[in-house]
Design an enzyme around this catalytic site. Structure first.
Site, PDB file in Angstrom:
ATOM      1  N   HIS A  91      44.361  34.183  45.157  1.00  0.00           N
ATOM      2  CA  HIS A  91      45.185  35.383  45.214  1.00  0.00           C
ATOM      3  C   HIS A  91      46.662  35.028  45.217  1.00  0.00           C
ATOM      4  CE1 HIS A  91      42.550  38.817  45.660  1.00  0.00           C
ATOM      5  NE2 HIS A  91      41.724  38.071  46.393  1.00  0.00           N
ATOM      6  N   CYS A 100      47.430  35.681  39.497  1.00  0.00           N
ATOM      7  CA  CYS A 100      47.878  36.799  38.677  1.00  0.00           C
ATOM      8  C   CYS A 100      49.383  36.749  38.462  1.00  0.00           C
ATOM      9  CB  CYS A 100      47.436  38.143  39.262  1.00  0.00           C
ATOM     10  SG  CYS A 100      48.082  38.481  40.882  1.00  0.00           S
ATOM     11  N   ARG A 136      48.295  36.145  33.489  1.00  0.00           N
ATOM     12  CA  ARG A 136      47.863  35.147  34.466  1.00  0.00           C
ATOM     13  C   ARG A 136      48.872  34.013  34.469  1.00  0.00           C
ATOM     14  NH1 ARG A 136      45.361  38.867  35.084  1.00  0.00           N
ATOM     15  NH2 ARG A 136      43.101  39.191  35.124  1.00  0.00           N
TER      16      ARG A 136
END
Lengths: 58, 278
Positions: B168, B237, B246
């Site tokens: 994340h 991300c 990305r």
């Protein structure tokens, strides 16, 4: 809405305040434990892989 | 009377919806982080406990094994009977050959760890002195809530191929929030309990499309690597709060050392060392 709830709570003002507090805490708990974990993946912060479609199926 | 009731109900609804939104923001920005940080810390703790228990039982046998590997120098293709023995030998050969060139021999691939289980800890000094995250097998949503995810089907740490890991950028503890800060020469250290694998970042973070699976190929086309080798890929991300792209960071294996020999240089030196930011 809130007035209606207040009028339908039993007891005097103190008891009503206490029940309201418990109700609010219960709702926050349900939200954090069940509703938000369900809703959060719909937000765009989870897409960190380059093979998203496959990752979901795994 | 009727109008008043309608207006009051409407404003109460607005207040309720507003409160819900505020609570959702608190959940996403704060609570996921609290939960993820405690989950990641406990994963790291559990791994370290398991490893120290394993080391306590197998250290006497592991020492000679690692030494033998170092003496041989050339990569040995034989499979040692015990798991710790294999890792020790692999570490010995790694230090023997030093930096792995394109002609490095293929290491026999181990079977991947069970899905959703943590099997390694990653350290990136650039992201913080105390930055240590568990690496779990798989990249599903639930896996990434507990740490970094290792793409199924990619190489393991230290193996020939591409050790590809996702994490994340925001929410769930923001593990890779500062990934764009990484630059050429930064160390990325991975340990599986028996060996330290020190990878070194090549080039600046690379932005690509969300479906560009080529970046986790054994030899990623856009990475600049030309031959097979031992690579590492980090994906998260981009932009920070979005999902339109990305962000990719590539690194190559620079050194391997057995855990018994202590922490690798990259983790001991302060960030002001050779990895200082310009």
């Amino acid at each position: 809405m809130y007035g209606w709830i207040w009028r339908h709570l039993p007891g005097n003002t103190g008891v009503r305040a206490l029940i309201s507090l418990v109700l609010v805490l219960a709702i926050v708990y349900i939200l954090f434990q069940y509703v938000f974990p369900w809703a959060e993946p719909l937000l765009p912060f989870n897409d960190v892989t380059v093979d998203n479609g496959m990752a979901v199926n795994r | 009377m009727g109008t008043r009731l309608v207006v009051r109900t409407l404003s109460e609804l607005c207040v309720t919806v507003g409160t819900l939104i505020v609570l959702l923001v608190v959940y996403v920005l704060y609570w996921t982080g609290v939960r993820a940080n405690s989950a990641m810390d406990s994963e790291v703790h559990r791994l370290q406990e398991r490893w120290s228990a394993a080391a306590g039982g197998q250290l006497p046998g592991q020492g000679p094994g690692a030494q033998a590997g170092g003496n041989n120098g050339a990569p040995a293709g034989t499979d040692a009977p015990a798991g710790a023995g294999t890792a020790g030998q692999g570490a010995g050969t790694g230090t023997g050959t030093g930096s792995t060139g394109p002609g490095a021999k293929t290491v026999p691939r181990k079977s991947p760890p069970p899905s959703g289980k943590s099997f390694a800890v990653m350290y990136i000094p650039r992201l913080g002195r105390s930055w240590a995250k568990p690496v779990l097998q798989g990249t599903g949503t639930d896996v990434l809530k507990k740490g970094l995810g290792h793409y199924d089907g990619t190489a393991g740490p230290g193996e020939t191929g591409n050790f590809a890991v996702a994490g994340h950028r925001r929410t769930y503890g923001d593990p890779l929030k500062d990934l764009p800060e990484l630059r050429s020469g930064d160390p990325v250290v991975v340990t599986d309990g028996t060996t330290w694998f020190t990878y070194v970042v090549d080039g600046a973070p690379f932005t690509t499309r969300p479906d560009d699976v080529g970046v986790i190929d054994p030899v990623p086309a856009e990475s600049g690597y030309r031959g097979p080798g031992r690579y590492l890929t980090l994906t998260t991300c981009e932009p920070e709060w979005g999902h339109s792209h990305r962000l990719i960071v590539w690194a190559h294996l620079d050194a391997t050392e057995p855990v018994a020999e202590g922490k690798p240089k990259a983790l001991l030196s302060r960030p002001t060392g050779p990895f200082r930011s310009p």
